[in-house]
Design an enzyme around this catalytic site. Structure first.
Site, mmCIF file in Angstrom:
data_model
loop_
_atom_site.group_PDB
_atom_site.id
_atom_site.type_symbol
_atom_site.label_atom_id
_atom_site.label_comp_id
_atom_site.label_asym_id
_atom_site.label_seq_id
_atom_site.Cartn_x
_atom_site.Cartn_y
_atom_site.Cartn_z
ATOM 1 N N ARG B 311 15.903 -110.016 -4.631
ATOM 2 C CA ARG B 311 15.312 -109.540 -4.961
ATOM 3 C C ARG B 311 13.969 -110.841 -3.888
ATOM 4 N NH1 ARG B 311 11.805 -105.045 -5.909
ATOM 5 N NH2 ARG B 311 13.421 -104.309 -6.974
ATOM 6 N N GLU B 717 5.063 -104.517 -12.701
ATOM 7 C CA GLU B 717 5.445 -106.039 -12.084
ATOM 8 C C GLU B 717 4.520 -106.277 -11.483
ATOM 9 O OE1 GLU B 717 9.455 -104.800 -11.088
ATOM 10 O OE2 GLU B 717 9.827 -106.197 -11.896
#
Lengths: 502, 760
Positions: B311, B717
């Site tokens: 990621r 997030e």
């Protein structure tokens, strides 16, 4: 003295919410938090850190003042030994709402304004807000709210809605206070109960692991006879020996029940702070004479820690990173040491011998600190830490300069923390200030000397280089602040954003 | 009236403020409950020769000591690869690693006894830092590389070229509720576990694995947790498995609640990163080529380091078109805690690196960093393909950034700050606008599924169970709002009980910001099936068309009039209709090839941007955030109060990561590998007074273009990354004094003073 000696109780008695409690704890170092959660199944009060740093365990501790009114302060229950709440009123989160379930304004405001996310820290915030609500009858401003909440950590909200709740909870149209008859206790009844407990004499638990005299001489005599006894005051340090290091302390001699130790005496020249005075009360007395210390005082730990911990305890402990000493050394404070009936007075500068080693003799304790009330001196104190609030100093500087009419420094005293194994003066740097005009050049020269006067450690708080450089720069900052420049970010929270419309 | 779109308070708000909300440690204990504490390794690396428990076992009240030999199942644990020993039998791999579990009559006694357990250990050389690991080629996983175009050739022919190295610290989760699990043995070899976890299914699987029983024999239940932030995604399984081993061996209910210091030294944190970059650009600051080496401290095991670092690679583009790019990712093995998921899951680190690169380019060219950010933004119809070959279909970054810059008066303030800094000798100010684009979905496609169970009881009240965990984000509140609307009943008649592996199986972690997207859709689907049955019942009874029957606010409306929802439910029961239903959801459109690292790993992107202004004391390195303006994309908000809470909370948490939160490990000598910041006294998360005085939040006024639940967007997030604006504002202020400064993260006061005074 005779009277209290005749009446020794081994039962810890206090009022919890509306209920009278009488217990004989198996361990004198059982914490109030353990008692609430494990013995009373009152699980609203949480353990977040067990060291008084996160505030999830905050409860209210009340005592009856001279006029028969209950006065409350927030304390950390996680490092508070149960016997120390003998004779006190303890209010936990479960006790705040009314008999019919109506919410306390602190609870209602937090609920309505979305002040809780995961909710784990929330009871602690509720209690800190409830303490502020009990102590102040008018709405808090944001600054006061942040101060009241500086001992509470929240990891979810970012604090904005909590600060909003703090500022709005006094709006009685939205968040009505509970009518007295709806409360889970009746004040008059609690006061009566507390007075009865306090009149009943000295607490001494079974096998004398907790001795809490009420008479100062009795206290001193016990220590003289049992020099190995551990003196306990606010438990903001000793508490961690138990919760973190799991030390077995043996006999503990508690000074919090000695009324005479809670005295603060002021003369023209001297402020005397006795052994049992909390930071909250001590710094308030100091600020009366030295209002410029307000910011420094506010950065000393958090309200719950200041409400428990004692000023003299900080001094007696002698930690090199204690925040009282840099200031006290600059002010040329003295300690009053007592052994039995004998007292002696020692300059604070002579009290610290080596890392965590003081001039205290066996059976002797620090009875009081005498702080000169200087007039026409420049007095200031500064602290540097990673976080502004509730952090331990990387380094700290106390400054006291006596200036003549021409601006010449007649006497300079600097106290430093975090730079050596003990809190220290900075004689080399002082020598470069003494007798010179207080100007940029003098300060620059002195700062240069201060840069190399100590050889500090590098640790998780700061590098040695930072400590030396920043301490020297604090001397520069002090000079410019005294000239009215806006410099200290800790003191200037409200710097407006530039060019912003809002 | 619709329940969704309303700023309802958190479903547990009243319980939170009255102290009545139960967390795992608050649930009344069963008779005979025992308490556990872990015995920790005091070596960063070593050969375990023997364990001497005799002193501990001799203490009255100590019941058992659990070691590797007591594990009936497999002594292997880990979320993807089971490359960790649950309790090591031969090799100690970090300081703080649990080696044995003491079981005693009280938590206090267990902790005292744990300190009395002696270990004989032969020390082995240890690796603590990323640099040491790179040098030794110590890795938990293979090096991965993602390349598009010809970055090396393009770098050689670039108009301008810059190279740099930058380090970015890790972060402790500091969930206020520490790790805890309560394991209760049941008949037939079964185990019931209350766990503070974001991932009950994984806890179930790991406990079954450790006990050597089938997954049906383990039931895991979680009503709520006191914060997770990724920290309770994979490593709560260890705590639960230790408690379950103790319960298995003693036959008694056993609880393990980690002391805060133990939690710090045992469990993993956000990965800290080291980045080397080589960037080519033109006179406008347009990046023509980028070559980046990312190396992260993964700790002693793989844990989730694979997808976290993936990621990070995926977010090296942030909002920017990178025509020629290479990212090389090293997953370093160190003798430290196993770094794990943390809000953003590598995304913040990748994004931080490109923001640093772009900022350096702007400084090199003497341009406003915002201008350079804007010239590099992805296009709408061209220059809109990510390095992993996903076409961006929902790019709103250009207009979002410009709107924020205008609303926050960015350009005027930047000029005002320049003027201020010229006059002000000691106090400097800085300002920065940073944008974000964050990919929504688990990159492992199979995880993007969810199940739910909706039960309508005979009185018309509604109970929901789904696979997601309530950790403060308001997931349960949002799902209740969605289900109330899907069924057509008032919000007040809907409840959610504990998340329970025996109600909804095979769930994914509540992670990747996906909780509402996945579980909301699943619960909605379940509710819609029940609604359909009820409408059909009324339509057939009244002989009208199905479309003529509607349900809203607890009333079933048909051509014949209105009936109370509960009355129709009663009729349905008598008519023997199923009043409960399952629901299932699998995110559409996504696909991803793990080998080539290409595809469409994300269903959509969330966007946002923030302007931060800071003041800096150049004498001490202290900083203060003065003003923050945020424009964030939550799509069509299901609950504006909760979404705002996520934005504000995420921002402040990110600000902590980049300013005061510093993890320090001993890197040499005595205590090698020990974490010296292991409690709130030494590890400083923000407090109330760190909040900026001006803190304005605005939502981007547009629905999700994809068919996400309620057309909302994930919000858990992304807001954390808005805080990059704080770090860049500090950098801006530092550069006003020292144009050569090389500021690292976190920008603690000591780091700022170092950057102000050192030249590079």
């Amino acid at each position: 003295m005779e009277n209290s000696k005749q009446n020794i109780s081994s039962t810890v008695r206090f009022v919890l919410g509306g209920q009278a409690i009488a217990v004989q704890p198996a361990r004198a170092d059982q914490t109030l938090l353990e008692f609430l959660r494990e013995d009373q199944a009152l699980c609203g009060t949480k353990e977040g850190c067990a060291e008084g740093d996160c505030g999830a365990c905050t409860v209210l501790m009340g005592h009856a003042n001279e006029t028969g009114q209950l006065q409350y302060q927030a304390i950390n229950s996680c490092i508070r030994f149960l016997p120390s709440v003998h004779g006190k009123h303890i209010v936990a989160v479960e006790h705040l709402s009314g008999r019919d379930g109506a919410l306390h304004p602190a609870q209602a405001a937090l609920q309505e304004l979305h002040g809780a996310q995961c909710g784990f820290c929330t009871p602690g915030f509720v209690m800190s807000l409830a303490a502020a609500f009990a102590q102040q009858s008018t709405a808090l401003n944001a600054q006061q709210a942040m101060e009241a909440l500086s001992g509470n950590l929240c990891r979810c909200t970012g604090y904005r809605p909590i600060v909003d709740a703090a500022c709005q909870m006094h709006d009685s149209a939205r968040f009505a206070p509970l009518p007295p008859e709806q409360k889970q206790w009746q004040d008059a009844q609690v006061v009566k109960q507390l007075n009865e407990i306090c009149a009943a004499g000295t607490l001494q638990t079974a096998n004398a692991n907790w001795v809490a005299p009420r008479d100062p001489l009795e206290f001193a005599a016990f220590l003289k006879q049992h020099p190995e006894a551990q003196i306990v005051a606010g438990m903001t340090d000793v508490g961690l020996w138990v919760t973190k290091q799991h030390r077995q302390l043996g006999a503990m001699l508690y000074l919090g029940d000695v009324d005479a130790f809670r005295a603060i005496e002021t003369s023209d020249e001297l402020l005397t702070i006795h052994a049992g005075v909390t930071h909250t009360d001590a710094w308030a007395a100091l600020e009366k004479h030295y209002p410029q210390l307000q910011s420094y005082a506010q950065r000393f730990a958090s309200p719950p820690v200041r409400n428990s911990g004692t000023f003299v305890g900080n001094v007696a402990n002698g930690s090199p990173i204690g925040d009282a000493m840099p200031l006290l050394l600059a002010l040329d404070a003295r300690v009053v040491l007592q052994c039995g009936d004998d007292q002696r007075v020692l300059a604070l500068d002579a009290f610290y011998l080596a890392y965590r080693k003081t001039a205290l003799a066996s059976g002797e304790f620090v009875r009081a600190v005498q702080i000169p009330l200087l007039r026409r001196w420049h007095v200031a104190a500064y602290k540097l830490s990673k976080r502004f609030d509730q952090d331990i100093s990387a380094c700290a500087l106390g400054v006291a300069l006596r200036l003549d009419a021409q601006g010449k420094i007649e006497v300079a005293r600097l106290g430093v923390g975090g730079m050596a194994g003990i809190p220290s003066r900075a004689p080399n740097t002082e020598a470069l200030l003494n007798g010179r005009t207080w100007n940029a050049e003098t300060v620059a020269n002195a700062a240069q000397a201060l840069l190399t006067e100590f050889t500090p450690l590098s640790d998780m708080r700061a590098s040695a280089h930072y400590r030396a450089q920043a301490l020297a720069n604090l001397l520069v900052r002090d000079f410019h602040l005294a000239r009215g420049e806006t410099l200290d970010l800790a003191q200037t929270r409200q710097l407006a954003p530039l060019g912003a419309q809002s | 009236m619709s329940a969704s779109g309303i700023a309802n308070m958190h479903e547990s708000a009243r319980l939170h403020v009255t102290g009545q909300a139960h967390y795992t440690d608050d649930v009344p204990e069963l008779r005979g409950t025992l308490h556990c504490a872990a015995v920790l390794s005091e070596h960063a690396h070593g050969k375990l020769l023997n364990i001497d428990s005799s002193l501990a076992l001799a203490m009255p009240g100590v019941v058992a000591i659990i070691t590797a030999a007591d594990i009936p199942g497999e002594n292997a644990i880990g979320p993807i690869m089971q490359d960790e020993a649950l309790l090591p039998s031969t090799t100690l791999q970090y300081r703080g690693q649990p080696v044995a579990i003491v079981v005693a009559s009280s938590a206090k006694l267990a902790r005292i006894a744990a300190r009395a357990v002696r270990m004989n250990v032969e020390p082995l050389p240890a690796i603590v830092t990323i640099e040491q690991a790179l040098e030794a080629q110590a890795r938990v996983l293979k090096v991965r590389e993602l390349t598009r175009g010809e970055p090396r050739q393009q770098l050689d022919s670039a108009t301008h070229r810059l190279q740099g190295r930058w380090t970015l610290g890790g972060q402790e989760h500091f969930y206020l509720e520490g790790m805890v699990a309560y394991a209760m043995p049941q008949p037939e070899g079964c185990m019931r576990v209350l766990s503070s976890t974001q991932h009950p299914t994984e806890v179930q699987h790991m406990v079954a694995h450790a006990l050597g029983v089938s997954q049906t024999q383990v039931q895991v239940e979680t009503r709520r947790i006191g914060g997770g932030f990724g920290g309770k995604e994979s490593q709560s399984s260890h705590v639960a498995a230790w408690a379950a081993l103790a319960a298995h061996k003693t036959g008694k209910p056993c609880k393990l609640r980690l002391d805060r210091d133990d939690d710090f030294v045992i469990t993993g944190k956000r990965h800290d990163f080291l980045a080397d970059y080589d960037v080519g650009f033109d006179a406008h600051g347009r990046l023509t080529a980028l070559d980046v080496m990312l190396a992260s401290r993964c700790g002693f095991s793989a844990d989730l380091s694979g997808p976290v670092n993936d990621r990070a690679m995926f977010h090296i583009d942030n909002c920017y078109w990178l025509p020629h790019v290479r990212v090389v990712s090293h997953r370093c093995r160190t003798n430290t805690q196993s770094a794990t998921a943390f809000r953003g899951f590598g995304g913040p680190q990748g994004m931080a690196v490109i923001e640093q690169v772009i900022d350096d380019v702007a400084r090199f060219l003497g341009k406003d960093p915002l201008e350079v950010r804007q010239v590099n933004l992805y296009g709408k119809t061209s220059n809109n393909i990510t390095p992993y070959l996903m076409t961006i279909e929902d790019n709103i970054a250009p207009e979002l950034i410009e709107r924020l810059a205008r609303n926050a008066n960015y350009r005027t303030r930047r000029e005002a700050i320049k003027a201020f800094n010229q006059k002000s000798r000691f106090i400097k100010r800085g300002i920065s606008l940073t944008p974000l684009k964050f990919g929504i979905s688990f990159t492992a496609t199979h995880l993007n599924q969810a199940g739910a169970l909706v039960s309508v009881y005979a009185d018309g009240s509604v109970l929901i169970n789904h696979g997601g965990i309530e950790m403060g984000q308001g997931l349960h509140t949002k799902v209740m709002q969605l289900v109330a609307d899907a069924l057509g009943v008032p919000y007040a008649s809907v409840r959610i009980s504990a998340t329970d592996t025996s109600k909804v199986p095979n769930t994914s972690a509540t992670a990747a910001s996906s909780g509402t997207d996945l579980n909301g859709k699943a619960a909605q689907a379940a509710a819609l099936q029940i609604r359909e049955r009820l409408c059909q019942l009324v339509a057939s009874k009244e002989a009208c068309a199905l479309e003529q029957v509607s349900i809203a606010d607890g009333w079933v409306v048909s051509p014949k009039g209105s009936q109370a929802f509960a009355d129709v439910v009663a009729q349905a029961y008598m008519a023997r209709l199923q009043l409960w239903s399952d629901g299932f959801y699998a995110t559409p459109k996504i696909h991803y090839n793990m080998q080539t690292m290409t595809g469409r790993p994300f269903y959509y992107f969330s966007y946002g941007a923030a302007v931060s202004e800071v003041a800096l004391d150049t004498l001490t390195g202290e900083t203060r955030v003065l003003a923050v303006d945020i424009l964030h994309d939550v799509g069509r908000s299901i609950n504006p109060a909760l979404d705002r809470g996520q934005i504000e909370g995420g921002f402040i948490q990110g600000m902590g990561w980049l300013t005061t939160e510093q993890l320090v490990w001993v890197e040499q000598g005595k205590g090698l590998g020990s974490l010296s910041t292991h409690a709130p006294s030494t590890y400083k998360i923000p407090v109330a007074s760190d909040m900026p005085d001006h803190f304005a939040i605005e939502f981007w006024p547009e629905s999700n273009r994809e068919d996400a639940v309620f057309k909302s967007k994930a919000v858990g997030e992304p807001p954390l990354m808005l805080a990059l604006s704080v770090w860049h504002a500090i950098k801006d202020a530092v550069l006003a004094t020292n144009p050569q400064a090389n500021l690292q993260a976190p920008a603690t006061a000591p780091e700022v003073l170092r950057a102000l005074t050192e030249d590079f």
